[in-house]
Scaffold this motif. Sequence first.
Motif, PDB file in Angstrom:
ATOM      1  N   ALA A 299     -10.763  -6.157   1.784  1.00 26.92           N
ATOM      2  CA  ALA A 299     -11.171  -5.811   1.590  1.00 26.92           C
ATOM      3  C   ALA A 299     -11.211  -4.206   1.858  1.00 26.92           C
ATOM      4  CB  ALA A 299     -11.898  -4.919   2.679  1.00 26.92           C
ATOM      5  N   MET A 300      -9.844  -4.088   1.268  1.00 27.89           N
ATOM      6  CA  MET A 300      -9.146  -2.856   1.130  1.00 27.89           C
ATOM      7  C   MET A 300      -9.495  -2.517  -0.439  1.00 27.89           C
ATOM      8  SD  MET A 300      -5.335  -2.223   2.449  1.00 27.89           S
ATOM      9  CE  MET A 300      -4.294  -0.771   1.961  1.00 27.89           C
ATOM     10  N   SER A 301      -9.090  -3.537  -1.209  1.00 28.07           N
ATOM     11  CA  SER A 301      -9.534  -3.084  -2.762  1.00 28.07           C
ATOM     12  C   SER A 301     -10.916  -3.028  -2.811  1.00 28.07           C
ATOM     13  CB  SER A 301      -9.524  -4.630  -3.013  1.00 28.07           C
ATOM     14  OG  SER A 301      -7.497  -5.020  -2.879  1.00 28.07           O
ATOM     15  N   ARG A 302     -12.163  -3.001  -1.934  1.00 27.93           N
ATOM     16  CA  ARG A 302     -12.939  -2.174  -2.106  1.00 27.93           C
ATOM     17  C   ARG A 302     -12.997  -0.869  -1.539  1.00 27.93           C
ATOM     18  NH1 ARG A 302     -14.570  -7.907  -0.763  1.00 27.93           N
ATOM     19  NH2 ARG A 302     -14.240  -7.871   1.453  1.00 27.93           N
ATOM     20  N   ARG A 303     -12.832  -0.550  -0.505  1.00 27.51           N
ATOM     21  CA  ARG A 303     -12.717   0.629   0.081  1.00 27.51           C
ATOM     22  C   ARG A 303     -11.622   1.850  -0.554  1.00 27.51           C
ATOM     23  NH1 ARG A 303     -15.909   3.589   2.384  1.00 27.51           N
ATOM     24  NH2 ARG A 303     -14.766   5.073   3.395  1.00 27.51           N
ATOM     25  N   LEU A 304     -10.386   1.728  -1.374  1.00 28.03           N
ATOM     26  CA  LEU A 304     -10.385   2.458  -1.489  1.00 28.03           C
ATOM     27  C   LEU A 304     -11.099   4.018  -2.885  1.00 28.03           C
ATOM     28  CD1 LEU A 304      -5.883   1.066  -2.296  1.00 28.03           C
ATOM     29  CD2 LEU A 304      -7.652   3.002  -0.305  1.00 28.03           C
TER      30      LEU A 304
ATOM     31  N   PHE B 236      -1.307  -4.693  -4.538  1.00 31.82           N
ATOM     32  CA  PHE B 236      -0.582  -3.573  -4.944  1.00 31.82           C
ATOM     33  C   PHE B 236       0.426  -3.124  -6.376  1.00 31.82           C
ATOM     34  CE2 PHE B 236       0.094  -4.556  -0.423  1.00 31.82           C
ATOM     35  CZ  PHE B 236       0.555  -3.825   0.134  1.00 31.82           C
ATOM     36  N   ASP B 237       0.343  -4.432  -7.302  1.00 31.94           N
ATOM     37  CA  ASP B 237      -0.413  -3.909  -8.561  1.00 31.94           C
ATOM     38  C   ASP B 237      -1.262  -3.120  -8.999  1.00 31.94           C
ATOM     39  OD1 ASP B 237       2.414  -5.072  -8.897  1.00 31.94           O
ATOM     40  OD2 ASP B 237       1.769  -7.255  -9.244  1.00 31.94           O
ATOM     41  N   ARG B 238      -2.919  -3.591  -8.400  1.00 25.82           N
ATOM     42  CA  ARG B 238      -3.504  -3.095  -9.224  1.00 25.82           C
ATOM     43  C   ARG B 238      -3.664  -1.637  -8.490  1.00 25.82           C
ATOM     44  NH1 ARG B 238      -4.475  -8.785  -8.853  1.00 25.82           N
ATOM     45  NH2 ARG B 238      -5.383  -9.307  -6.265  1.00 25.82           N
ATOM     46  N   PHE B 239      -3.400  -1.758  -6.832  1.00 29.84           N
ATOM     47  CA  PHE B 239      -3.644  -0.404  -5.906  1.00 29.84           C
ATOM     48  C   PHE B 239      -2.542   0.704  -6.946  1.00 29.84           C
ATOM     49  CE2 PHE B 239      -3.224  -3.090  -1.209  1.00 29.84           C
ATOM     50  CZ  PHE B 239      -4.495  -3.132  -1.637  1.00 29.84           C
TER      51      PHE B 239
ATOM     52  N   SER C  18      -2.083 -12.859 -12.168  1.00 26.35           N
ATOM     53  CA  SER C  18      -3.547 -12.368 -12.649  1.00 26.35           C
ATOM     54  C   SER C  18      -3.436 -11.212 -12.764  1.00 26.35           C
ATOM     55  CB  SER C  18      -4.040 -11.963 -10.935  1.00 26.35           C
ATOM     56  OG  SER C  18      -4.022 -12.027 -10.191  1.00 26.35           O
ATOM     57  N   THR C  19      -5.195 -11.014 -13.321  1.00 26.63           N
ATOM     58  CA  THR C  19      -4.819  -9.882 -14.110  1.00 26.63           C
ATOM     59  C   THR C  19      -6.876  -9.015 -13.260  1.00 26.63           C
ATOM     60  OG1 THR C  19      -6.719 -10.203 -16.115  1.00 26.63           O
ATOM     61  CG2 THR C  19      -4.202 -10.632 -16.820  1.00 26.63           C
ATOM     62  N   GLY C  20      -6.428  -7.946 -13.327  1.00 26.66           N
ATOM     63  CA  GLY C  20      -7.652  -6.668 -12.681  1.00 26.66           C
ATOM     64  C   GLY C  20      -7.412  -5.768 -12.835  1.00 26.66           C
ATOM     65  N   ARG C  21      -7.915  -4.126 -12.954  1.00 26.09           N
ATOM     66  CA  ARG C  21      -7.961  -3.184 -13.091  1.00 26.09           C
ATOM     67  C   ARG C  21      -7.511  -2.271 -11.954  1.00 26.09           C
ATOM     68  NH1 ARG C  21      -8.839  -2.907 -17.997  1.00 26.09           N
ATOM     69  NH2 ARG C  21     -11.173  -4.473 -19.039  1.00 26.09           N
ATOM     70  N   GLY C  22      -6.649  -1.422 -12.050  1.00 22.45           N
ATOM     71  CA  GLY C  22      -5.831  -0.464 -11.548  1.00 22.45           C
ATOM     72  C   GLY C  22      -6.789   0.733 -10.493  1.00 22.45           C
ATOM     73  N   LEU C  23      -6.358   1.034 -10.104  1.00 17.26           N
ATOM     74  CA  LEU C  23      -7.448   1.386  -8.717  1.00 17.26           C
ATOM     75  C   LEU C  23      -6.326   2.934  -9.012  1.00 17.26           C
ATOM     76  CD1 LEU C  23      -7.457  -0.277  -5.858  1.00 17.26           C
ATOM     77  CD2 LEU C  23      -9.329  -0.150  -8.131  1.00 17.26           C
TER      78      LEU C  23
END
Length: 280
Positions: free
Chosen positions: A133-138, A183-186, A200-205
């Motif tokens: 939920a944090m990942s979506r809200r930021l 947190f790597d993504r945040f 895992s892989t993702g996009r940085g915020l």
Amino acid sequence: MPRLRLATINTNGIRAAYRKGMGEWLDGRDVDILAIQEVRASTDDITELLGPEWNVVHDEASAKGRAGVALASRRKAEIHRVELGAKTFDSAGRWLEADYDVDGTIVTVVSTYVHSGEADTPKQDEKWKFLDAMSRRLPALERHNELAVVVGDLNVGHTPLDIKNWKGNVKRAGFLPRERAYFDRFFGPRGKKVEGADGSTGRGLGWVDIGRQQAGDVEGPYTWWSWRGAAFDNDTGWRIDYQMATPALAARVKHYSVDRAESYDKRWSDHTPVVVDYDI
């Protein structure tokens, strides 16, 4: 340029913290906005303890005497919000946003208390939901206001620099590779591909960890120590209390401080305040 001094502290129960000396710390710290986690008290309790000059917004936990987050300020919040994630997800007492008018500039502050979790249990499942939920809200929060900051007890040490005995904790909640990957993504470059601690892989915020930005690549400074044994005296701690800001607000940081107690007997929480001055 006006200064905004923002402090965050997990009180581990604000009434107990006041009995042990929190009030004396606050009286001498010239704080403008105070974010509190693990309040474990009513709004009336907070107001009575802090005094009439503080304006308090508070989100209590669903379970009485548990969690609870609050924001206290010399100025009234323009608006505050407590929703995080789907309506079926219980985030009560763990996420509180407020917009403050600082001499004509709106600053958005979030006081949050992430679940401590417990590996391979339903408690950890709730933590995953909260971090999702944090990942979506930021990103939405930054769209709402480019001057935004999320502060509080995030219950994750991001890197080995954030936990004294990290090798013994890689299978424990608070330092699980999957947790650290969030947190790597945040904190990863916005929009860039980021590889997490769990592979895992993702996009940085693109948010900024103010503590690490200011301290550099050093151990700590830690913000939590167990009450047991000699953890505090030996500085065997965890850095799990954060101020994480949008790049626009991070560029305005003037000073960062971890207000570690002088000695074990002077502590009034197992956490310590994290205080940041921003030029607004």
